[in-house]
Scaffold this motif. Structure first.
Motif, PDB file in Angstrom:
ATOM      1  N   ALA A 143      40.497  27.663  55.633  1.00  0.00           N
ATOM      2  CA  ALA A 143      39.118  27.977  55.245  1.00  0.00           C
ATOM      3  C   ALA A 143      39.047  29.342  54.575  1.00  0.00           C
ATOM      4  O   ALA A 143      38.322  29.523  53.586  1.00  0.00           O
ATOM      5  CB  ALA A 143      38.212  27.926  56.472  1.00  0.00           C
ATOM      6  N   TYR A 144      39.785  30.320  55.107  1.00  0.00           N
ATOM      7  CA  TYR A 144      39.815  31.644  54.481  1.00  0.00           C
ATOM      8  C   TYR A 144      40.395  31.576  53.078  1.00  0.00           C
ATOM      9  O   TYR A 144      39.857  32.166  52.135  1.00  0.00           O
ATOM     10  CB  TYR A 144      40.645  32.591  55.349  1.00  0.00           C
ATOM     11  CG  TYR A 144      41.064  33.864  54.642  1.00  0.00           C
ATOM     12  CD1 TYR A 144      40.167  34.904  54.448  1.00  0.00           C
ATOM     13  CD2 TYR A 144      42.364  33.999  54.164  1.00  0.00           C
ATOM     14  CE1 TYR A 144      40.551  36.065  53.785  1.00  0.00           C
ATOM     15  CE2 TYR A 144      42.761  35.149  53.503  1.00  0.00           C
ATOM     16  CZ  TYR A 144      41.853  36.187  53.319  1.00  0.00           C
ATOM     17  OH  TYR A 144      42.237  37.325  52.657  1.00  0.00           O
ATOM     18  N   LEU A 145      41.488  30.825  52.916  1.00  0.00           N
ATOM     19  CA  LEU A 145      42.150  30.736  51.623  1.00  0.00           C
ATOM     20  C   LEU A 145      41.261  30.059  50.580  1.00  0.00           C
ATOM     21  O   LEU A 145      41.106  30.549  49.452  1.00  0.00           O
ATOM     22  CB  LEU A 145      43.472  29.983  51.774  1.00  0.00           C
ATOM     23  CG  LEU A 145      44.379  29.899  50.544  1.00  0.00           C
ATOM     24  CD1 LEU A 145      44.868  31.277  50.151  1.00  0.00           C
ATOM     25  CD2 LEU A 145      45.555  28.965  50.801  1.00  0.00           C
ATOM     26  N   VAL A 146      40.660  28.942  50.970  1.00  0.00           N
ATOM     27  CA  VAL A 146      39.846  28.184  50.016  1.00  0.00           C
ATOM     28  C   VAL A 146      38.471  28.830  49.839  1.00  0.00           C
ATOM     29  O   VAL A 146      38.022  29.081  48.713  1.00  0.00           O
ATOM     30  CB  VAL A 146      39.707  26.719  50.476  1.00  0.00           C
ATOM     31  CG1 VAL A 146      38.754  25.969  49.543  1.00  0.00           C
ATOM     32  CG2 VAL A 146      41.071  26.049  50.498  1.00  0.00           C
ATOM     33  N   GLY A 147      37.811  29.103  50.964  1.00  0.00           N
ATOM     34  CA  GLY A 147      36.431  29.585  50.878  1.00  0.00           C
ATOM     35  C   GLY A 147      36.308  31.001  50.376  1.00  0.00           C
ATOM     36  O   GLY A 147      35.529  31.285  49.454  1.00  0.00           O
ATOM     37  N   TRP A 148      37.074  31.917  50.978  1.00  0.00           N
ATOM     38  CA  TRP A 148      36.923  33.332  50.624  1.00  0.00           C
ATOM     39  C   TRP A 148      37.754  33.716  49.406  1.00  0.00           C
ATOM     40  O   TRP A 148      37.244  34.268  48.434  1.00  0.00           O
ATOM     41  CB  TRP A 148      37.288  34.205  51.820  1.00  0.00           C
ATOM     42  CG  TRP A 148      37.205  35.679  51.544  1.00  0.00           C
ATOM     43  CD1 TRP A 148      38.235  36.535  51.292  1.00  0.00           C
ATOM     44  CD2 TRP A 148      36.013  36.455  51.454  1.00  0.00           C
ATOM     45  NE1 TRP A 148      37.777  37.801  51.063  1.00  0.00           N
ATOM     46  CE2 TRP A 148      36.404  37.784  51.157  1.00  0.00           C
ATOM     47  CE3 TRP A 148      34.656  36.174  51.593  1.00  0.00           C
ATOM     48  CZ2 TRP A 148      35.487  38.809  51.003  1.00  0.00           C
ATOM     49  CZ3 TRP A 148      33.740  37.196  51.448  1.00  0.00           C
ATOM     50  CH2 TRP A 148      34.156  38.496  51.155  1.00  0.00           C
ATOM     51  N   VAL A 149      39.056  33.405  49.449  1.00  0.00           N
ATOM     52  CA  VAL A 149      39.955  33.862  48.385  1.00  0.00           C
ATOM     53  C   VAL A 149      39.661  33.180  47.054  1.00  0.00           C
ATOM     54  O   VAL A 149      39.560  33.827  46.005  1.00  0.00           O
ATOM     55  CB  VAL A 149      41.430  33.646  48.800  1.00  0.00           C
ATOM     56  CG1 VAL A 149      42.368  34.014  47.660  1.00  0.00           C
ATOM     57  CG2 VAL A 149      41.750  34.469  50.035  1.00  0.00           C
ATOM     58  N   PHE A 150      39.488  31.845  47.076  1.00  0.00           N
ATOM     59  CA  PHE A 150      39.351  31.117  45.812  1.00  0.00           C
ATOM     60  C   PHE A 150      37.907  30.889  45.379  1.00  0.00           C
ATOM     61  O   PHE A 150      37.604  30.980  44.196  1.00  0.00           O
ATOM     62  CB  PHE A 150      40.080  29.770  45.909  1.00  0.00           C
ATOM     63  CG  PHE A 150      41.577  29.900  45.831  1.00  0.00           C
ATOM     64  CD1 PHE A 150      42.204  30.155  44.630  1.00  0.00           C
ATOM     65  CD2 PHE A 150      42.350  29.785  46.966  1.00  0.00           C
ATOM     66  CE1 PHE A 150      43.579  30.287  44.545  1.00  0.00           C
ATOM     67  CE2 PHE A 150      43.725  29.911  46.905  1.00  0.00           C
ATOM     68  CZ  PHE A 150      44.345  30.171  45.693  1.00  0.00           C
ATOM     69  N   VAL A 151      37.008  30.607  46.343  1.00  0.00           N
ATOM     70  CA  VAL A 151      35.619  30.326  45.957  1.00  0.00           C
ATOM     71  C   VAL A 151      34.819  31.609  45.790  1.00  0.00           C
ATOM     72  O   VAL A 151      34.188  31.847  44.744  1.00  0.00           O
ATOM     73  CB  VAL A 151      34.947  29.404  46.987  1.00  0.00           C
ATOM     74  CG1 VAL A 151      33.472  29.196  46.629  1.00  0.00           C
ATOM     75  CG2 VAL A 151      35.667  28.065  47.048  1.00  0.00           C
ATOM     76  N   VAL A 152      34.846  32.490  46.797  1.00  0.00           N
ATOM     77  CA  VAL A 152      34.039  33.708  46.741  1.00  0.00           C
ATOM     78  C   VAL A 152      34.680  34.761  45.838  1.00  0.00           C
ATOM     79  O   VAL A 152      34.052  35.273  44.909  1.00  0.00           O
ATOM     80  CB  VAL A 152      33.814  34.272  48.166  1.00  0.00           C
ATOM     81  CG1 VAL A 152      33.027  35.586  48.094  1.00  0.00           C
ATOM     82  CG2 VAL A 152      33.076  33.263  49.025  1.00  0.00           C
ATOM     83  N   LYS A 153      35.932  35.096  46.107  1.00  0.00           N
ATOM     84  CA  LYS A 153      36.606  36.153  45.355  1.00  0.00           C
ATOM     85  C   LYS A 153      37.298  35.665  44.089  1.00  0.00           C
ATOM     86  O   LYS A 153      37.811  36.481  43.317  1.00  0.00           O
ATOM     87  CB  LYS A 153      37.630  36.846  46.258  1.00  0.00           C
ATOM     88  CG  LYS A 153      37.000  37.676  47.373  1.00  0.00           C
ATOM     89  CD  LYS A 153      36.157  38.797  46.800  1.00  0.00           C
ATOM     90  CE  LYS A 153      35.581  39.680  47.879  1.00  0.00           C
ATOM     91  NZ  LYS A 153      34.754  40.775  47.325  1.00  0.00           N
ATOM     92  N   LYS A 154      37.291  34.357  43.863  1.00  0.00           N
ATOM     93  CA  LYS A 154      37.897  33.784  42.652  1.00  0.00           C
ATOM     94  C   LYS A 154      39.326  34.306  42.464  1.00  0.00           C
ATOM     95  O   LYS A 154      39.679  34.878  41.433  1.00  0.00           O
ATOM     96  CB  LYS A 154      37.046  34.085  41.423  1.00  0.00           C
ATOM     97  CG  LYS A 154      35.679  33.410  41.451  1.00  0.00           C
ATOM     98  CD  LYS A 154      34.889  33.705  40.199  1.00  0.00           C
ATOM     99  CE  LYS A 154      33.598  32.883  40.160  1.00  0.00           C
ATOM    100  NZ  LYS A 154      32.710  33.153  41.284  1.00  0.00           N
ATOM    101  N   GLY A 155      40.138  34.088  43.514  1.00  0.00           N
ATOM    102  CA  GLY A 155      41.506  34.577  43.480  1.00  0.00           C
ATOM    103  C   GLY A 155      42.393  33.904  42.459  1.00  0.00           C
ATOM    104  O   GLY A 155      43.526  34.330  42.250  1.00  0.00           O
ATOM    105  N   TYR A 156      41.909  32.854  41.808  1.00  0.00           N
ATOM    106  CA  TYR A 156      42.673  32.168  40.765  1.00  0.00           C
ATOM    107  C   TYR A 156      42.479  32.824  39.388  1.00  0.00           C
ATOM    108  O   TYR A 156      43.048  32.355  38.398  1.00  0.00           O
ATOM    109  CB  TYR A 156      42.267  30.692  40.690  1.00  0.00           C
ATOM    110  CG  TYR A 156      40.777  30.489  40.472  1.00  0.00           C
ATOM    111  CD1 TYR A 156      40.230  30.453  39.195  1.00  0.00           C
ATOM    112  CD2 TYR A 156      39.912  30.356  41.552  1.00  0.00           C
ATOM    113  CE1 TYR A 156      38.879  30.279  38.999  1.00  0.00           C
ATOM    114  CE2 TYR A 156      38.554  30.178  41.372  1.00  0.00           C
ATOM    115  CZ  TYR A 156      38.043  30.140  40.103  1.00  0.00           C
ATOM    116  OH  TYR A 156      36.696  29.981  39.900  1.00  0.00           O
TER     117      TYR A 156
END
Length: 437
Positions: free
Chosen positions: A42-55
């Protein structure tokens, strides 16, 4: 023996080691492990990729240009200036339209100053031997002070360095601290007074101290400012402006910024101050500083029309005007002229007003495979850390930890080369294998 040990060490370099997996039938640890996995996911998908746009790869080196232009006219009628119309050339400083601009809302005018000698306390005319005497009150030169000048003498406490008891207290050539000129060496006293004020060489009469109770240009609340902001993100070669792209010349003349018109950057000054939590008429009296923040947070994976400016407003100076001696904002400037006799005069203006600071920040993001791989790898590493945490719980924190630790770690002792090649009894062999031994 030494050769055998070195040979064994050398041969061990080519050994292949594999992990031994133990399936622990423990529901509590199993549930804990899945909860840890789901939390990391959830942290990886929700925070890193969705919120912080880590991609995305990001660019924070925003290049920005701000141009401002004010509009508005005011009318005043004062004893110093008479009837007067004020336009943008009078009340906007500097006139170039920069990102920091000042709107004058109140002022103290001291007209017809010339370089001469006068009292530091703010006399209405220079003390000069040729000055005609006034009836009523005599000075030490045989001249007379008006009631207004007596009041100014009482105000001299605001300039302590100007107070004197005798001429020796006014050292000739010494500048008055926090004053208006240079001492001439004379102490001016009222008749019957033990204390006086130093005479100075300065622009006389000295600056007036009384400020209008109501802001002279209070109508500036209805003035408008046009804020044109052009930005560029050099890494992605993306540029945009906060003005609507239209051929309609009347659009900017009739629109005002609102939620319905986000690309009309024309703001009413009164609205800006109100959005910043202030009262325009109160700020106009003493002055103040307002910050206008423009934020550009652009997701360049979407259409350029989705990259929009966001405005916020705040008051940057001290709000407590009644409790602080450093509150407000003001400065002085002068307008010079020369009469027919060649004498230089000036009109001194102490300007109070509101300074507006336009500040631009932002960042842009766009998909890039490198940060995507880095963040996925970091997530997988966190999964391993979750398994390590559950191992600690299983092997050291629960009641049967000794049992599970014995199953996971196995000690194998050998005394000869032959025993090293023999199969190890670990409780997992089949009966046929045991018979063969």
């Amino acid at each position: 023996m030494g050769q055998v040990a070195w040979k064994a060490l050398f041969l061990s370099l080519f050994d292949y080691k594999t992990e031994k997996y133990v399936i622990a039938k423990n529901k509590k640890v199993g549930v804990l492990y899945r909860v840890v996995q789901l939390s990391i996911l959830a942290y990886l998908v929700g925070w890193v990729f969705v919120v912080k746009k880590g991609y995305q790869d990001t660019d924070t080196s925003l290049q920005s240009s701000v141009i401002t232009k004010l509009k508005g006219v005011a009318f005043t009628n004062t004893s110093e200036l008479g009837e007067r119309i004020w336009d943008v050339a009078d009340y906007v400083i500097p006139p170039q339209g920069e990102s920091v601009f000042f709107v004058m809302t109140n002022l103290i005018v001291t007209p017809n100053q010339r370089q001469a000698t006068c009292a530091e306390v703010g006399r209405t005319e220079p003390l000069d031997p040729q000055t005609p005497a006034k009836p009523g009150v005599r000075t030490d030169r045989g001249h007379f002070w008006s009631n207004k000048e007596r009041k100014d003498e009482r105000q001299s406490a605001s300039i302590p360095d100007a107070l004197c008891d005798k001429d020796m207290d006014c050292l000739e050539g010494e500048a008055v601290v926090a004053g208006n000129g240079v001492k001439t060496g004379r102490c001016l006293k009222d008749r019957g007074s033990t204390r006086g004020t130093c005479e100075i060489l300065a622009w006389c009469p000295v600056e007036k101290r009384s400020k209008p109770k109501k802001p002279l240009l209070g109508s500036a609340e209805n003035f408008t400012v046009y804020i044109k902001n052009s930005i560029r993100f050099p890494k992605f070669k993306f540029s945009k402006m906060n003005v609507l792209a239209t051929n309609n010349e009347s659009y900017l003349k009739s629109c005002r910024y609102s939620q319905e018109h986000p690309y009309c950057p024309i703001f009413v000054l009164g609205n800006i101050v109100r959005w910043a939590g202030g009262n325009f008429q109160e700020m106009a009296s003493e002055g103040g500083v307002i910050g206008i923040q423009i934020e550009w947070n652009c997701d360049l994976d979407k259409a350029p029309s989705e990259c929009n400016p966001h405005y916020s407003f705040s008051r940057l100076d001290n709000k407590s005007a009644e409790t602080s001696i450093s509150s407000g904002y003001n400065f002085r400037f002068a307008k010079y002229y020369r009469d027919a006799q060649g004498v230089d005069y000036r009109t001194l203006i102490k300007a109070y007003g509101i300074r507006f600071d336009v500040m631009v920040n932002g960042k842009a993001g766009k998909f890039n495979i490198i940060p995507t791989i880095i963040n996925i790898s970091s997530g997988l590493a966190l999964m391993g850390a979750g398994a390590f945490f559950c191992d600690l719980v299983l092997l050291y924190l629960i009641k049967k930890s000794n049992f599970y630790r014995g199953k996971k770690y196995e000690e194998v002792k050998s005394t000869s080369r032959k025993s090293l090649s023999s199969p190890t009894l670990n409780g997992n062999q089949s009966p046929e294998q045991l018979d063969g031994l």
